[in-house]
Design a protein around this motif. Structure first.
Motif, PDB file in Angstrom:
ATOM      1  N   GLN A 437       0.496  -1.314  -0.222  1.00 56.51           N
ATOM      2  CA  GLN A 437      -0.229  -0.010   0.459  1.00 56.51           C
ATOM      3  C   GLN A 437       0.810   1.034   0.211  1.00 56.51           C
ATOM      4  O   GLN A 437       1.027   2.151  -0.885  1.00 56.51           O
ATOM      5  N   THR A 438       2.039   0.915   1.138  1.00 57.25           N
ATOM      6  CA  THR A 438       2.859   2.843   1.336  1.00 57.25           C
ATOM      7  C   THR A 438       3.567   2.566  -0.585  1.00 57.25           C
ATOM      8  O   THR A 438       3.911   3.374  -0.620  1.00 57.25           O
ATOM      9  N   ALA A 439       4.164   1.545  -0.974  1.00 61.28           N
ATOM     10  CA  ALA A 439       4.549   1.908  -2.285  1.00 61.28           C
ATOM     11  C   ALA A 439       3.687   2.070  -3.908  1.00 61.28           C
ATOM     12  O   ALA A 439       3.816   2.641  -4.633  1.00 61.28           O
ATOM     13  N   THR A 440       2.299   1.358  -3.245  1.00 60.90           N
ATOM     14  CA  THR A 440       1.358   1.706  -4.951  1.00 60.90           C
ATOM     15  C   THR A 440       0.252   3.369  -4.879  1.00 60.90           C
ATOM     16  O   THR A 440      -0.123   3.822  -5.688  1.00 60.90           O
ATOM     17  N   PHE A 441      -0.283   3.470  -3.490  1.00 64.78           N
ATOM     18  CA  PHE A 441      -0.462   4.702  -3.229  1.00 64.78           C
ATOM     19  C   PHE A 441      -0.367   5.824  -3.304  1.00 64.78           C
ATOM     20  O   PHE A 441      -1.619   6.487  -4.378  1.00 64.78           O
ATOM     21  N   PRO A 442       0.647   6.143  -3.358  1.00 70.88           N
ATOM     22  CA  PRO A 442       1.057   7.625  -3.762  1.00 70.88           C
ATOM     23  C   PRO A 442       1.073   7.717  -5.142  1.00 70.88           C
ATOM     24  O   PRO A 442       0.945   8.567  -6.263  1.00 70.88           O
ATOM     25  N   GLU A 443       1.155   6.877  -6.154  1.00 69.62           N
ATOM     26  CA  GLU A 443       0.823   6.847  -7.746  1.00 69.62           C
ATOM     27  C   GLU A 443      -0.592   7.131  -8.303  1.00 69.62           C
ATOM     28  O   GLU A 443      -0.809   7.319  -9.006  1.00 69.62           O
ATOM     29  N   LEU A 444      -1.454   6.447  -7.214  1.00 68.70           N
ATOM     30  CA  LEU A 444      -2.407   6.819  -7.566  1.00 68.70           C
ATOM     31  C   LEU A 444      -3.822   7.909  -6.666  1.00 68.70           C
ATOM     32  O   LEU A 444      -4.454   7.992  -6.647  1.00 68.70           O
ATOM     33  N   ALA A 445      -2.477   8.520  -5.923  1.00 68.43           N
ATOM     34  CA  ALA A 445      -2.585   9.792  -5.217  1.00 68.43           C
ATOM     35  C   ALA A 445      -3.686  11.143  -6.165  1.00 68.43           C
ATOM     36  O   ALA A 445      -2.729  11.176  -6.818  1.00 68.43           O
ATOM     37  N   ARG A 446      -4.726  11.462  -5.238  1.00 70.06           N
ATOM     38  CA  ARG A 446      -4.986  12.655  -6.235  1.00 70.06           C
ATOM     39  C   ARG A 446      -4.813  13.960  -5.375  1.00 70.06           C
ATOM     40  O   ARG A 446      -5.418  15.006  -5.689  1.00 70.06           O
ATOM     41  N   GLU A 447      -5.068  13.299  -4.328  1.00 68.45           N
ATOM     42  CA  GLU A 447      -4.324  14.924  -2.819  1.00 68.45           C
ATOM     43  C   GLU A 447      -3.825  13.937  -2.151  1.00 68.45           C
ATOM     44  O   GLU A 447      -3.545  12.783  -1.715  1.00 68.45           O
ATOM     45  N   ARG A 448      -2.435  14.919  -1.837  1.00 68.17           N
ATOM     46  CA  ARG A 448      -1.930  14.295   0.033  1.00 68.17           C
ATOM     47  C   ARG A 448      -2.034  15.321   1.069  1.00 68.17           C
ATOM     48  O   ARG A 448      -0.652  16.047   1.107  1.00 68.17           O
ATOM     49  N   PRO A 449      -3.420  15.093   1.255  1.00 70.39           N
ATOM     50  CA  PRO A 449      -2.671  16.555   3.368  1.00 70.39           C
ATOM     51  C   PRO A 449      -2.197  15.735   3.768  1.00 70.39           C
ATOM     52  O   PRO A 449      -1.317  15.092   3.947  1.00 70.39           O
ATOM     53  N   ASP A 450      -1.797  16.334   4.529  1.00 69.41           N
ATOM     54  CA  ASP A 450      -0.653  16.327   5.734  1.00 69.41           C
ATOM     55  C   ASP A 450      -0.770  14.578   6.177  1.00 69.41           C
ATOM     56  O   ASP A 450       0.147  14.349   6.796  1.00 69.41           O
ATOM     57  N   TRP A 451      -2.086  14.524   6.348  1.00 71.79           N
ATOM     58  CA  TRP A 451      -2.540  12.643   7.217  1.00 71.79           C
ATOM     59  C   TRP A 451      -1.815  11.121   6.547  1.00 71.79           C
ATOM     60  O   TRP A 451      -2.330  10.424   6.707  1.00 71.79           O
ATOM     61  N   GLY A 452      -2.329  11.563   4.708  1.00 71.30           N
ATOM     62  CA  GLY A 452      -2.040  10.541   4.540  1.00 71.30           C
ATOM     63  C   GLY A 452      -1.808  10.835   2.846  1.00 71.30           C
ATOM     64  O   GLY A 452      -1.352  12.010   2.419  1.00 71.30           O
ATOM     65  N   VAL A 453      -3.493   9.904   2.345  1.00 71.16           N
ATOM     66  CA  VAL A 453      -3.881  10.249   0.672  1.00 71.16           C
ATOM     67  C   VAL A 453      -5.185  10.205   0.279  1.00 71.16           C
ATOM     68  O   VAL A 453      -6.115   9.471   1.088  1.00 71.16           O
ATOM     69  N   LEU A 454      -5.493  11.058  -0.569  1.00 71.86           N
ATOM     70  CA  LEU A 454      -7.146  10.561  -1.433  1.00 71.86           C
ATOM     71  C   LEU A 454      -6.413  10.447  -1.958  1.00 71.86           C
ATOM     72  O   LEU A 454      -5.665  10.795  -3.319  1.00 71.86           O
ATOM     73  N   LEU A 455      -7.305   8.476  -3.008  1.00 68.55           N
ATOM     74  CA  LEU A 455      -7.140   7.779  -3.766  1.00 68.55           C
ATOM     75  C   LEU A 455      -8.111   8.445  -5.107  1.00 68.55           C
ATOM     76  O   LEU A 455      -9.488   8.597  -4.983  1.00 68.55           O
ATOM     77  N   ARG A 456      -7.175   8.261  -5.837  1.00 73.67           N
ATOM     78  CA  ARG A 456      -8.192   8.266  -7.033  1.00 73.67           C
ATOM     79  C   ARG A 456      -9.162   6.778  -6.847  1.00 73.67           C
ATOM     80  O   ARG A 456      -8.400   5.859  -6.670  1.00 73.67           O
ATOM     81  N   PRO A 457     -10.627   6.717  -7.430  1.00 74.83           N
ATOM     82  CA  PRO A 457     -10.963   5.627  -7.077  1.00 74.83           C
ATOM     83  C   PRO A 457     -11.399   4.313  -8.091  1.00 74.83           C
ATOM     84  O   PRO A 457     -11.911   3.989  -9.032  1.00 74.83           O
ATOM     85  N   GLU A 458     -10.175   3.429  -8.727  1.00 74.11           N
ATOM     86  CA  GLU A 458      -9.448   2.554  -9.245  1.00 74.11           C
ATOM     87  C   GLU A 458      -9.717   1.025  -8.542  1.00 74.11           C
ATOM     88  O   GLU A 458      -9.291   0.601  -8.807  1.00 74.11           O
ATOM     89  N   LEU A 459      -9.173   1.514  -6.856  1.00 73.58           N
ATOM     90  CA  LEU A 459      -8.764  -0.307  -6.564  1.00 73.58           C
ATOM     91  C   LEU A 459      -9.442  -0.193  -5.751  1.00 73.58           C
ATOM     92  O   LEU A 459     -10.754   0.321  -5.206  1.00 73.58           O
ATOM     93  N   VAL A 460     -10.253  -1.754  -5.556  1.00 70.63           N
ATOM     94  CA  VAL A 460     -11.675  -2.648  -5.360  1.00 70.63           C
ATOM     95  C   VAL A 460     -10.674  -3.390  -3.773  1.00 70.63           C
ATOM     96  O   VAL A 460      -9.587  -4.523  -4.412  1.00 70.63           O
TER      97      VAL A 460
END
Length: 509
Positions: A437-460
């Motif tokens: 997750q830590t390696a993959t999620f940043p590539e799918l991020a549409r926003e990066r707030p300080d607390w983590g990442v908001l993702l494009r809705p691609e993963l199920v």
């Protein structure tokens, strides 16, 4: 047709929650589209470019902030030409050529067209034109029965092509569609059953009860020595599963279309970890360390005879004959036809004891209704599970410091809007999964707030829950109880995630 007309229809669809109004807006646009424009317009309003992967993402599009065009001039044909060039340009100098194509496209776009194109190219166009809505619109635009449209779509698996066929040839052209060996059809799906007793009471005694494996859906076509394999999303994986190809090539037939599941078994015959076998579906290369075993439960075609419209009992008889003999019997999904309640319960017990999910109860008089999740097939699992969309993740703390761990979970909005958040969880995550997750999620991020990442809705992700409870915290009014991660589902798309209505139904149970 101008792109501006498509953008206006998209805005109409997004502005209403009425399924009828959405379909009417799309139907009106399709009636005005030229013969060569129907396919791209249908694809775009379904949220698809129609060109496959374009290699264009947020990083590529974000810098394009030039002044928008004052008046609409872009045509549908011009956009198709640009997208085709993006999809086919490769090799030395391709970066500069692709950049020139994008520059030309966006410099000619108005502000509204710019927003539409960015959303379309990044997979973020969610105006509520779901597949079913578009099929209704096609039927209305062509003035043909919706059943004919849905059947033709089932057999082709391609919505734009179905729309073009309906509008150019009408009912006769749609009804002329036939199953073609070598072209995958959309799989029939099972709906959730409340319990084994409930499914049996609903469907009666003329049923079969079969194992529900913790595997991946496959559809296998054979034409002579040519064998091809697809996933449930109709993605071809033939090159990555040579052992399945060899097994099907050994069957005593010339042509066949088989439906089933595949999974990897350990030395004791129990299913291996889901992530082990799903690694086989992520690339075209076979992993010799993980051998897949197929279990077939349906037969749609055999030696020139189409079986789609035959009742399940006929299809099962043909499957049993094809897989007769000691060599091929292990390829058959375990189950019992017309069981009494005690026999049905033993099938469920045996499935669970073997490490599988549960059972599927199927009506023996039902034809193969591809692409539909109806009452004729009902899956029964003792643990509530949901397929949900991952919306974001939070940085962990303690042992999980430095890892993206607590994932935000969203249920699909049946009207096509943004996924509806229903909870968070980090339960069930292994160290290996946290690292992924830590390696993959940043590539799918549409926003990066300080607390983590908001993702494009691609993963199920598949989540086990103890139920649901009413909640004022989440917009859907419902929250998951004791949610824990079972596995990610690369074989499913967000369009196949469970809806917010399915989550709300857990309130009653």
């Amino acid at each position: 047709m101008l792109l501006a007309e498509v953008v206006a229809a998209s805005a109409q669809v997004a502005a209403t929650r009425s399924r009828t109004a959405k379909a009417a807006a799309i139907a009106d646009l399709l009636r005005r589209a030229g013969a060569e424009e129907v396919q791209p317009v249908t694809a775009w309003l379904s949220g698809d470019t129609g060109q496959g992967r374009l290699g264009v993402g947020w990083r590529t599009l974000a810098p394009r902030t030039g002044a928008p065009a004052a008046e609409p001039s872009l045509t549908v044909d011009a956009v198709v030409v640009a997208l085709t060039e993006l999809a086919t340009t490769s090799g030395p100098g391709s970066t500069a050529r692709r950049d020139a194509v994008l520059t030309g496209l966006f410099s000619a776009a108005t502000e509204e067209e710019h927003r539409f194109l960015v959303a379309l190219l990044t997979g973020e166009l969610r105006q509520g034109a779901l597949e079913g809505v578009v099929l209704d619109a096609v039927a209305a635009a062509a003035d043909v029965p919706s059943g004919s449209v849905r059947r033709a779509f089932m057999l082709s698996g391609r919505l734009p092509e179905t729309a073009a066929t309906a509008l150019s040839g009408g009912t006769a052209a749609l009804d002329a569609a036939r199953l073609q060996v070598g072209r995958p059809v959309r799989p029939m799906l099972a709906g959730p059953g409340s319990s084994l007793d409930g499914a049996l009471a609903d469907l009666g005694s003329d049923v079969t009860v079969e194992f529900k494996l913790d595997g991946a859906r496959i559809q296998v076509h054979r034409d002579g020595d040519d064998v091809r394999v697809w996933t449930r999303t109709l993605r071809e994986i033939t090159d990555g599963v040579p052992e399945l190809v060899t097994l099907v090539r050994s069957l005593p037939c010339r042509s066949a279309v088989l439906d089933g599941e595949t999974l990897a078994l350990d030395d004791d015959g129990r299913p291996r970890a889901f992530q082990d076998r799903m690694s086989r579906f992520g690339s075209d290369a076979a992993d010799e360390g993980v051998l897949l075993s197929p279990f077939f439960f349906d037969l749609l075609h055999l030696d020139g005879r189409d079986l789609l419209d035959e009742p399940l009992r006929v299809r099962l008889d043909a499957l049993a004959e094809l897989l007769a003999g000691d060599a091929h019997a292990p390829l058959r999904m375990p189950g019992v036809r017309r069981p009494d309640p005690g026999q049905a319960a033993r099938v469920l017990d045996d499935a669970l004891a073997g490490g599988h999910e549960g059972v599927v109860v199927k009506a023996l008089d039902a034809p193969y209704a591809a692409g539909r999740r109806g009452r004729a097939w009902q899956k029964v699992k003792p643990v509530h599970t949901l397929d949900l969309v991952v919306l974001g993740a939070e940085w962990g703390y303690g042992r999980r410091t430095g890892s993206l761990s607590n994932i935000h979970l969203g249920a699909r909005d049946a009207d096509g809007g943004e996924p509806v958040m229903v909870g968070k969880t980090f339960k069930g995550m292994t160290d290996e999964l946290l690292a992924w997750q830590t390696a993959t999620f940043p590539e799918l991020a549409r926003e990066r707030p300080d607390w983590g990442v908001l993702l494009r809705p691609e993963l199920v992700v598949e989540i086990a829950v103890d139920g649901a409870q009413r909640s004022t915290r989440y917009p859907g009014g419902v929250a998951l109880r004791f949610a824990r991660v079972l596995r990610y589902r690369p074989d499913k798309t967000p369009a196949e995630a469970d809806t917010i209505d399915v989550v709300r139904a857990l309130l009653a149970s």
